[in-house]
Design a protein around this motif. Sequence first.
Motif, PDB file in Angstrom:
ATOM      1  N   ARG A  71      93.024  -5.815 -57.400  1.00 34.73           N
ATOM      2  CA  ARG A  71      92.256  -4.729 -58.014  1.00 34.73           C
ATOM      3  C   ARG A  71      93.145  -3.543 -58.349  1.00 34.73           C
ATOM      4  O   ARG A  71      92.907  -2.841 -59.337  1.00 34.73           O
ATOM      5  CB  ARG A  71      91.136  -4.310 -57.052  1.00 34.73           C
ATOM      6  N   LEU A  72      94.141  -3.297 -57.539  1.00 35.52           N
ATOM      7  CA  LEU A  72      95.099  -2.231 -57.872  1.00 35.52           C
ATOM      8  C   LEU A  72      95.748  -2.501 -59.216  1.00 35.52           C
ATOM      9  O   LEU A  72      95.872  -1.600 -60.062  1.00 35.52           O
ATOM     10  CB  LEU A  72      96.170  -2.124 -56.788  1.00 35.52           C
ATOM     11  N   LEU A  73      96.194  -3.727 -59.427  1.00 37.71           N
ATOM     12  CA  LEU A  73      96.840  -4.081 -60.691  1.00 37.71           C
ATOM     13  C   LEU A  73      95.849  -4.013 -61.844  1.00 37.71           C
ATOM     14  O   LEU A  73      96.184  -3.540 -62.940  1.00 37.71           O
ATOM     15  CB  LEU A  73      97.447  -5.481 -60.584  1.00 37.71           C
ATOM     16  N   ALA A 112     104.472  -8.579 -65.180  1.00 36.89           N
ATOM     17  CA  ALA A 112     103.053  -8.592 -64.834  1.00 36.89           C
ATOM     18  C   ALA A 112     102.687  -9.886 -64.119  1.00 36.89           C
ATOM     19  O   ALA A 112     101.890  -9.880 -63.172  1.00 36.89           O
ATOM     20  CB  ALA A 112     102.208  -8.405 -66.090  1.00 36.89           C
ATOM     21  N   ASP A 113     103.257 -11.005 -64.549  1.00 33.36           N
ATOM     22  CA  ASP A 113     102.959 -12.280 -63.890  1.00 33.36           C
ATOM     23  C   ASP A 113     103.435 -12.279 -62.440  1.00 33.36           C
ATOM     24  O   ASP A 113     102.747 -12.776 -61.547  1.00 33.36           O
ATOM     25  CB  ASP A 113     103.606 -13.437 -64.655  1.00 33.36           C
ATOM     26  N   GLU A 114     104.633 -11.719 -62.195  1.00 35.58           N
ATOM     27  CA  GLU A 114     105.135 -11.650 -60.817  1.00 35.58           C
ATOM     28  C   GLU A 114     104.239 -10.773 -59.955  1.00 35.58           C
ATOM     29  O   GLU A 114     103.912 -11.119 -58.816  1.00 35.58           O
ATOM     30  CB  GLU A 114     106.563 -11.113 -60.811  1.00 35.58           C
ATOM     31  N   SER A 167     100.188 -10.297 -55.830  1.00 32.21           N
ATOM     32  CA  SER A 167      98.935  -9.640 -55.436  1.00 32.21           C
ATOM     33  C   SER A 167      97.919 -10.672 -54.952  1.00 32.21           C
ATOM     34  O   SER A 167      97.262 -10.487 -53.917  1.00 32.21           O
ATOM     35  CB  SER A 167      98.355  -8.861 -56.621  1.00 32.21           C
ATOM     36  N   GLU A 168      97.795 -11.744 -55.701  1.00 28.29           N
ATOM     37  CA  GLU A 168      96.844 -12.790 -55.312  1.00 28.29           C
ATOM     38  C   GLU A 168      97.232 -13.410 -53.974  1.00 28.29           C
ATOM     39  O   GLU A 168      96.376 -13.683 -53.120  1.00 28.29           O
ATOM     40  CB  GLU A 168      96.767 -13.853 -56.402  1.00 28.29           C
TER      41      GLU A 168
END
Length: 840
Positions: free
Chosen positions: A434-436, A665-667, A672-673
């Motif tokens: 959610r932060l991202l 962004a993918d990293e 994050s997940e």
Amino acid sequence: MSRIAPLNSFGRSDIATAGGKAANLGELIRAGFPVPDGFVITTAAYEEYLGTHDLRSELACARSGEQARSLFDRPIPEDLADAVRVAYHDLGGGPVAVRSSATAEDLEDASFAGQQDTFLNIEGPEALLDAVRRCWASLWTDRAIAYRSRAGVRDASLAVVVQRLVDADAAGVMFTANPANGRRRETAIDASFGLGEAVVGGEVTPDEMVVAEALVRSRTTADKAVRTVRTASGTATEPIPHGQRRAPVLTDAQAVALAELGRSIEHHFGAPQDIEWTLTDNGFQIVQARPVTALPDEIGPVPTEWPLERSDGMYIRASIVEQLPDPLSPLFADLIRPSVAASLRTVLQRYFKVGVLEPDDMDFPTVNGFAYYFYSNAGMWRLMKASPTAMPVVFTSGSDLNGVTMWRNVGLPAYREVVDRWRDVDPATLTSARLLEGASELVSAGAEYYTFVQALIPQSATAEIAFTKLYEAIVRHPGRPPALTFLLGGESEPIRAERSIYSIAQWCRRYPDVASALAAEHAIPASRRPHFEALLQEHLDRFGHLTYNLDIMQPVAADDPSAIMVALRYAVSGQATDPDERLARLRADRESATAWLWDHVGRVRRASLESMLARAQELGPLREDALADVGLGWPGVRRMLRELGRRFTEAGFIDAPDDVFWLTADEARGASEALDMGRGVGPSARAAVTGRRVQWRGRRQVATPPGWLPAGGLFHRMFRRFMPSNESPQDGDTLKGLGASGGTARGPARLLRGPEDFSTMRPGDVLVAPITTPAYTPFFAMASAVVTDVGGPLSHSSIVAREYGIPAVLGTGSATARIHTGDELTVDGDRGVVLLPTGG
């Protein structure tokens, strides 16, 4: 502790006994490296000498280095002198090199290079003893004392290294990491003929080579006028025969072999090394090795090619790109690309009929890390065909699609709604994913908001241009006021921010203890601190979103107020002009000029001028207001991403919270997940982050990226005159740009590439920057003039410079590449030129 011992009996851990130089040389001998044989007169001998003559107390009372050194004319105790004679005899006698080896020398965090003396070609036991005393005395030169004081070293002792003299054919210095660019895989070599003293002492311009991957990557062969040679009484410099002066000192094969030797030494010590070497028929010998203590951050290769993803369109650096002068951070590049592309499609479809644009007609890619708008050729043709009916809507008063109306009633409220929704959310309560998502939503909202700004700017610019042209055309009276006089003195958000800082400064000046603390950069007195912090926070709450650079990795004042503090200290000093007084003066000039104008034009001309002037005066400040709010969401973006970075740091994914901006962004999404699911984040991204920083620094060395790629074709010929920077190559002592604010000023250059440089700004400096955004406004109050790489006649730089009455030359294309801090510049805003120092 032994007073004298063979050099090979010491290792890197023996600094207290042998000093840094001897400890490192002994370590090299033990590891099998070619080092001339020798012995060490240890620090115990030095301490014995001091004790014998009770020199400690006398040294403490010495009032100068010269007085301290004079104390070392006393004889060395006979038993110690005899031990030195024996060691010299056992070495074989003959010429030796006598080198100081201090305990505060050749260390990992301080080199103390050149602070103590070395004596070459010393022959005979009595000459050796004299050289030893001179080495001891050199610990007490003024420069050595001052150096130790700056480094915080209180106690230092000295050993002396005595080595067989290498009667070198050539000598020099080698850095196993390039000190010019910090590249750890490049070896920099300086070389000259003769002994090494001429190179180390700066008496000769040496050959310079850079070796990487077993190849000489660059070579400069100098005109070597002199060399150091042995004489009957020591050493001296002598002229090099004319025919040999420009001969290379080392062949490529020798340079590569030397670099490989240096790389082995670096590997042994585990850190880049500064190495002094000599060359004879027997090969290379190492006479000194110490850690490199002041390497700059590593800089990657500077791009020379500009590869394009597509060949069916044009890549353009304009509009929002003007606020992105540097290569983008990876995370921002990934977040902003789809946001800008989507917002562009939205705004164009607002004014053009459906079907004019295809999904792939526009994009916001990077080339060598620099942001570009991409427009397909086919899409541009379709837009141009539709423009005659679509574009007038932007300028139509009363229309719901009017640029100002859309900005004020739709764009700004929508952006503020998104910002407000996230403002009071505690990042610590959100999941990592959610932060991202929140950061991405705010970046997208900012990109969409900018499309409303893009619709307002043409109206503002057109109003100013239209009034100026009409005024110049129909008012021909001698001595008329410049058209600009009628347009200055309006209020805008950057000016209001300056007024806020000045108001805090006025409060500070009422309390001498606060003013003096600010001037000395000390903490605000505790009794005043709560009120001061409240005033500062109030300013940051309102203006802390003003950006220096739109890339989210760059701090804003809301999370790093250091730039605000620079401006505040200047305002507290009493040197700053009261912004209200300046505005009042400009308004008085404007009113006086307006009264003159209505007295000198008839009713018909007045009616035309009056409506155009009112329009220009209304829209000018709105343009600055609109631009100032582009970063409204940036404090929230940075707050969320830094929280995400903190979590990644705790998980061992990156080294520091701000490293999050160097992830893709993918990293960031994958990590994050993983965190949210309670899993490990996988392999560390540390190496990737380090590599991207290195690459970014190299790309940032580009003076000015091409404004249009590929440079050619019909559209380039049609629109290149509207580009915001001069792309023509410039050399010589004059830099040409656009004269955006008149007048002439002279002063030292102050290069401000970003917030990291703001604390260096001084009153009277010429502000030199890639671009200036609204956040730079406080520094205009300190500047004598402004020079930028990018900017046009209606950019923020020109508007604010005119408000402050300082010359500005914008859009030079290469100011930050050709100008260095401290260069004495003359800025001529009337002619649009900057006079550089000779050879600049």
